[in-house]
Write a protein that holds these residues in place. Structure first.
Motif, short mmCIF file in Angstrom:
data_model
loop_
_atom_site.label_atom_id
_atom_site.label_comp_id
_atom_site.label_asym_id
_atom_site.label_seq_id
_atom_site.Cartn_x
_atom_site.Cartn_y
_atom_site.Cartn_z
N TYR A 1 37.40 53.07 37.65
CA TYR A 1 37.17 51.58 37.27
C TYR A 1 38.26 50.77 37.25
CZ TYR A 1 33.53 54.70 34.92
OH TYR A 1 32.57 55.59 34.73
N GLY A 2 38.49 50.53 38.54
CA GLY A 2 39.59 49.52 38.97
C GLY A 2 39.18 48.34 38.56
N GLU A 3 38.10 47.81 38.45
CA GLU A 3 37.61 46.50 38.24
C GLU A 3 38.03 46.12 36.57
OE1 GLU A 3 34.12 47.99 40.49
OE2 GLU A 3 35.28 48.81 38.85
N GLN A 4 38.23 47.02 35.84
CA GLN A 4 38.61 46.98 34.38
C GLN A 4 40.15 46.61 34.28
OE1 GLN A 4 36.07 46.39 32.24
NE2 GLN A 4 34.92 46.87 34.15
N PHE A 5 40.86 47.22 35.17
CA PHE A 5 42.18 46.86 35.49
C PHE A 5 42.46 45.36 35.70
CE2 PHE A 5 45.89 46.52 38.37
CZ PHE A 5 47.01 47.02 37.36
N MET A 6 41.79 45.07 36.72
CA MET A 6 42.08 43.66 37.22
C MET A 6 41.73 42.61 36.12
SD MET A 6 43.59 44.32 40.02
CE MET A 6 43.85 42.94 40.84
N ARG A 7 40.56 42.63 35.46
CA ARG A 7 40.31 41.79 34.50
C ARG A 7 40.89 42.02 33.11
NH1 ARG A 7 34.83 41.29 32.45
NH2 ARG A 7 35.25 39.00 32.44
N GLY A 8 41.45 43.19 32.95
CA GLY A 8 42.19 43.31 31.85
C GLY A 8 43.61 42.67 31.62
N GLY A 9 44.11 42.76 32.93
CA GLY A 9 45.60 41.86 33.26
C GLY A 9 45.24 40.33 33.00
N ALA A 10 44.14 39.90 33.41
CA ALA A 10 43.75 38.35 33.36
C ALA A 10 43.62 37.92 31.80
CB ALA A 10 42.78 38.11 34.06
N GLN A 11 42.99 39.06 30.96
CA GLN A 11 42.72 38.85 29.40
C GLN A 11 44.07 38.55 28.85
OE1 GLN A 11 38.85 41.21 28.61
NE2 GLN A 11 40.72 42.10 28.01
N LEU A 12 44.97 39.34 29.28
CA LEU A 12 46.49 39.26 28.70
C LEU A 12 47.24 38.03 28.90
CD1 LEU A 12 47.81 43.00 29.00
CD2 LEU A 12 46.81 41.95 27.04
N ALA A 13 47.05 37.67 30.27
CA ALA A 13 47.56 36.37 30.50
C ALA A 13 46.91 35.14 29.98
CB ALA A 13 47.35 36.04 32.09
N CYS A 14 45.65 35.25 29.64
CA CYS A 14 44.99 34.24 28.67
C CYS A 14 45.18 34.05 27.45
CB CYS A 14 43.39 34.33 29.11
SG CYS A 14 42.91 33.97 30.68
N LEU A 15 45.35 35.35 26.75
CA LEU A 15 45.82 35.43 25.37
C LEU A 15 47.11 35.00 25.11
CD1 LEU A 15 44.83 39.17 24.60
CD2 LEU A 15 43.61 37.30 23.67
N THR A 16 48.03 35.10 25.90
CA THR A 16 49.45 34.52 25.72
C THR A 16 49.39 32.97 26.25
OG1 THR A 16 50.11 35.42 27.96
CG2 THR A 16 50.43 36.71 25.84
N GLY A 17 48.54 32.34 26.94
CA GLY A 17 48.53 31.15 27.61
C GLY A 17 49.35 30.90 28.71
N ASN A 18 49.69 31.83 29.37
CA ASN A 18 50.38 32.02 30.72
C ASN A 18 49.72 31.45 31.85
OD1 ASN A 18 53.44 32.66 30.25
ND2 ASN A 18 52.30 34.42 29.07
N VAL A 19 48.61 30.83 31.71
CA VAL A 19 47.92 30.46 33.13
C VAL A 19 48.03 29.15 33.30
CG1 VAL A 19 45.54 30.51 33.73
CG2 VAL A 19 46.09 32.33 32.59
N GLY A 20 48.36 28.92 34.53
CA GLY A 20 48.62 27.29 34.84
C GLY A 20 50.01 26.98 34.39
N LYS A 21 50.82 27.77 34.15
CA LYS A 21 52.07 27.36 33.61
C LYS A 21 53.23 27.72 34.89
CE LYS A 21 50.29 25.91 29.67
NZ LYS A 21 50.45 26.81 28.46
N ILE A 22 54.14 26.94 35.17
CA ILE A 22 55.19 27.18 35.94
C ILE A 22 56.03 28.23 35.56
CG2 ILE A 22 56.81 25.55 35.33
CD1 ILE A 22 57.42 25.37 38.48
N GLY A 23 56.31 29.53 36.24
CA GLY A 23 56.85 30.54 35.63
C GLY A 23 55.96 31.47 35.03
N GLY A 24 54.57 31.35 34.69
CA GLY A 24 53.85 32.13 34.13
C GLY A 24 52.98 32.84 35.53
N TRP A 25 51.93 33.53 35.15
CA TRP A 25 51.11 33.98 36.34
C TRP A 25 49.70 34.32 35.74
CZ3 TRP A 25 53.25 34.68 41.15
CH2 TRP A 25 52.68 35.23 42.18
N ALA A 26 48.55 34.22 36.30
CA ALA A 26 47.22 34.49 35.67
C ALA A 26 46.72 35.92 35.78
CB ALA A 26 46.27 33.38 36.29
N ALA A 27 47.79 36.68 36.60
CA ALA A 27 47.15 38.21 36.78
C ALA A 27 45.89 38.22 37.52
CB ALA A 27 47.14 38.98 35.59
N GLY A 28 45.33 39.09 37.56
CA GLY A 28 44.01 39.36 38.56
C GLY A 28 44.60 39.75 39.85
N THR A 29 43.71 39.72 40.74
CA THR A 29 43.93 39.92 42.28
C THR A 29 45.18 39.33 42.70
OG1 THR A 29 41.54 40.26 42.50
CG2 THR A 29 43.08 40.15 44.30
#
Length: 799
Positions: A385-413
């Motif tokens: 269920y590798g699809e869940q792994f990639m979307r799960g990392g993106a969820q954590l990046a969003c929960l912490t607001g690290n998307v679109g910020k320099i030094g952050g990372w949106a995860a996913g592919t």
């Protein structure tokens, strides 16, 4: 092997061995010395050319253009028409934007590969049963005539959808490449069955766009210099090179004070080099850890509610798509409001075997330390269920607001790209039908039965199964595809695939299944331009350093001759040689994309061009800065933590609308574990590039092919370090030596991927080719490969 016999292997029939044999100093370069002249051993059609022995050594910068994520500088030292040694980039600019592109152990070995006595030297046709590896030498004229005839026959008899160019091309990842030459030829003669996706990030490529609308969720590596906390989740850049400078940035981030943790079942070379902490985890359980981290972040109010409210769909009941119950939200799932199971660290500990207190620590550090980068490797998405792994990392990046910020990372592919060149070699396939690349064996056996549920696109039904395969410089026919034993039986049946053409440097396991086998060229023997995988702000000029050895030919020239047989040469080449294509790429890149790009002569002289930018590329910065004018490329224009599109597929046990932990088949919760109690994983090994270089003795010294096993598992089985063992499951059995080490967690064994399948007379692999044991069952959404989801048993080998 003696010098004389070694040299005889390199000589061809028309060459006369008339003079005293000697070696030219470094291992593996045979020459014939006599008088004042030195004779090159090259094309078998002519007598060796006498060159001036006093010719000075020339240093020619080129590029190791094979299927490696990085592109390094190889400096070929050429004397008397022979590459006498190689060196690499030695400059120290002190500027991370123009780092040295130093070759790893694989690139430094390439001269041994160039002059290896087992190089394929001339075209051949099969004379035994398919797969036996019995071939007869033929002329290029016969090879080209046969290919042209079969291309036409099979196209006429079965239709263009019966013709297929196989995924993977280990020796030609440049401007044009062998597989693209084959595709253009087939396009000009009616077309071919398309494939899409890849074996590297197949699950992620399909899953990540359901969250962000794109796979370009990464940022340029210079953003890591601003990171305070970096999680490398299933990523091993010390061995698996994504881009040559990436490691320089990681090291500088560490020097800047960033804490780096690595989550992996193995204590990898990346842990040794970069990590402050190793978090060992059971394979296939990554989403349980992610869920528990999300639970801690939410219950301890460490989440970025303002970010989630503005940019995301599906976090809580107040932000759900129309028509979807509130209790289907991500928050509701993590708190257990619907299923009664809160995704606590204690819940996750039982699944992934990471202590609950450690899970809380990681979650708190990731949420509190800003900015933080969660970078996902692609290994963990090559599971059930590798699809869940990639979307799960993106969820954590969003929960912490690290998307679109320099030094952050949106995860996913995590793809990113801001540099490009023009690719002048093009074709248009009249056939629109497409299959997931991992399911090509299914299209051989049951292509006409495939439907949209199998990932078939562009048509409701295929008109034929695959009947012709071009396999250009790749080992995916046998070695790199799952369940080798099943694939072998499929391809041995000549009533299924009727004609197979393989081009390669050596008699690989895949090459043995050719009907026509062609000797390809190395990057030393052709012109090209090398670009890193998706990531990196540089390109490397691939200069031709010597003429092709023996009767070896570049695939572009071969298919031009096939096109000529079919009356299509002018349409195929458009009057251009490979060098013309390289020149056109450089000239058009300068004119159409980047005025600062060097001229052809300057690029060739410099060998490398670095693209320079004023500021880092931050993934999704435009969206975060101005969502109204720059929405996400999703149906809602927002980040879809909950995907209504996935919800509407109505397969919620295997394709849920939010990322969540799903117990894997052949995972730690599968009842099959009673019979096969060990989880088997594999990894990209520093001594190979996928399967390329496996026949290189120097690299066997650098890193032996051996299975890793924890001391606790070894003791239970009476196995000692260095013992030979048998590894088996219901798909097959192999033999391999064991490395007993605490660098892999109990309950898990690891076999480096890429070893060449080497069966004995009973059909049992003797080399440790891991795909003897892997499954062809695809992931549910992407139909991608699950090659890190396997249960096995291991026993000590007994004579």
């Amino acid at each position: 092997m003696s010098e004389k016999n070694h040299l005889k292997n390199l000589l061809t029939n028309k060459m006369q061995r008339r003079t005293f044999l000697k070696w030219s100093g470094a291992i593996g370069i045979p020459v014939i010395a006599g008088g004042i002249g030195t004779k090159m051993l090259v094309d078998s059609k002519e007598e060796p050319t006498v060159l001036n022995a006093k010719e000075k050594e020339k240093i020619i910068s080129t590029c190791s253009i094979n299927n490696c994520g990085g592109r390094c500088v190889i400096k070929a030292h050429v004397k008397d028409g022979v590459v006498v040694r190689v060196s690499t980039d030695t400059k120290e600019s002190g500027d991370l934007s123009t780092p040295p592109l130093r070759a790893c152990v694989r690139g430094r070995n390439y001269r041994s590969m160039l002059y290896h006595p087992d190089r394929l030297k001339y075209p051949m046709k099969r004379v035994g049963k398919r797969g036996e590896g019995k071939f007869k030498r033929i002329s290029w004229e016969e090879a080209i005539e046969t290919i042209a005839s079969e291309v036409k026959r099979i196209g006429d008899q079965y239709g263009p959808e019966s013709r297929y160019v196989n995924y993977a091309s280990g020796q030609s990842w440049g401007l044009h490449g062998g597989k693209n030459a084959a595709r253009k030829l087939l396009s000009l003669t009616g077309g071919f069955l398309n494939y899409r996706n890849d074996y590297s990030s197949g699950a992620g490529n399909v899953a990540t766009p359901y969250t962000y609308g794109t796979n370009n969720s990464g940022s340029s590596f210079d953003t890591l210099l601003h990171s305070k906390y970096i999680i490398l989740w299933g990523q091993n850049p010390s061995e698996m090179i994504f881009s040559t400078p990436y490691r320089e940035y990681l090291m500088q981030a560490k020097k800047n004070g960033a804490k780096i943790i690595v989550i992996d079942p193995r204590y990898t070379d990346t842990v040794i080099t970069f990590a402050d902490e190793w978090i060992p985890i059971l394979p296939t359980t990554d989403n349980a850890l992610m869920d528990a981290m999300g639970y801690v972040i939410i219950t301890e109010k460490l989440h970025d509610q303002a970010f989630l409210d503005k940019y995301c769909i599906g976090f809580d009941g107040d932000h759900m798509p129309d028509g979807v119950p509130k209790e289907e939200s991500l928050k509701s799932y993590l708190l257990g409001e619907k299923d009664g199971v809160a995704k606590t660290p204690e819940w996750a500990e039982k699944i992934c075997h990471i202590p609950a207190d450690k899970i809380r620590e990681i979650a708190r550090e990731y949420a509190k330390t800003k900015p933080a980068a969660l970078i996902q490797g692609w290994s963990a998405q090559r599971q059930a269920y590798g699809e869940q792994f990639m979307r799960g990392g993106a969820q954590l990046a969003c929960l912490t607001g690290n998307v679109g910020k320099i030094g952050g990372w949106a995860a996913g592919t995590g793809y990113w790209s801001r540099s490009d060149i023009v690719y002048p070699f093009s074709y248009e396939n009249p056939v629109k039908a497409s299959i997931p690349c991992f399911l090509w064996t299914k299209a051989v056996e049951k292509g006409t039965e495939m439907t949209a549920a199998d990932g078939l696109e562009g048509t409701e039904k295929l008109s034929a199964n695959i009947k012709l395969i071009f396999n250009m410089a790749g080992n995916m026919l046998i070695n790199q595809h799952s369940d080798i034993n099943k694939t072998v039986k499929l391809l041995e049946d000549e009533s299924k695939v009727e004609f197979i053409v393989v081009s390669d440097l050596f008699m690989t396991p895949s090459a043995k299944f050719a009907d026509i086998l062609l000797p390809g060229t190395t990057f030393f023997e052709r012109y090209d331009v090398g670009v890193p995988w998706c990531f990196g702000d540089y390109v490397v000029f691939g200069d031709k350093t010597i003429d092709p050895l023996y009767e070896c030919r570049d695939e572009y020239d071969v298919f031009a001759d096939v096109a000529e047989k079919l009356g299509l040469k002018e349409k195929f080449t458009e009057g251009k040689t490979t060098l013309d294509l390289v020149k056109e790429s450089v000239e058009r890149t300068k004119k159409e994309l980047d005025p600062s790009f060097p001229s052809y002569d300057e690029f060739r002289r410099k060998g490398v061009h670095h693209f320079i930018y004023d500021a880092p590329l931050v993934g999704f910065k435009e969206q975060i800065d101005d969502l109204e004018n720059h929405p996400f490329e999703t149906p809602t224009g927002q980040i879809e933590l909950f995907s209504k599109t996935l919800w509407d597929m109505n397969n919620r046990d295997e394709i849920p609308a939010i990322a969540k932990y799903i117990p894997a088949w052949e995972g730690p919760e599968d009842p099959l574990k009673e019979k096969f109690p060990l989880q088997l994983i594999s990894w990209h090994y520093k001594r190979r590039c996928h399967s390329t270089y496996d026949n290189q003795p120097w690299l066997e010294e650098a890193a032996k092919q051996e299975m890793w096993m924890n001391p606790k598992d070894a003791e239970k089985r009476g196995i000692n370090n260095g013992d030979r063992v048998q590894v088996n499951n219901e798909r097959g059995s192999l033999y391999i030596d064991v490395k007993v080490t605490p660098r892999i967690i109990p309950g898990v064994v690891g076999i480096p991927q890429g070893a060449w399948y080497t069966p004995d007379k009973e059909g049992l692999d003797q080399r440790g080719s891991v795909n003897v044991l892997t499954s062809q069952r695809p992931t549910p959404l992407a139909k991608a490969n699950p090659q890190l989801t396997n249960l096995v048993e291991v026993k000590k080998f007994e004579e």
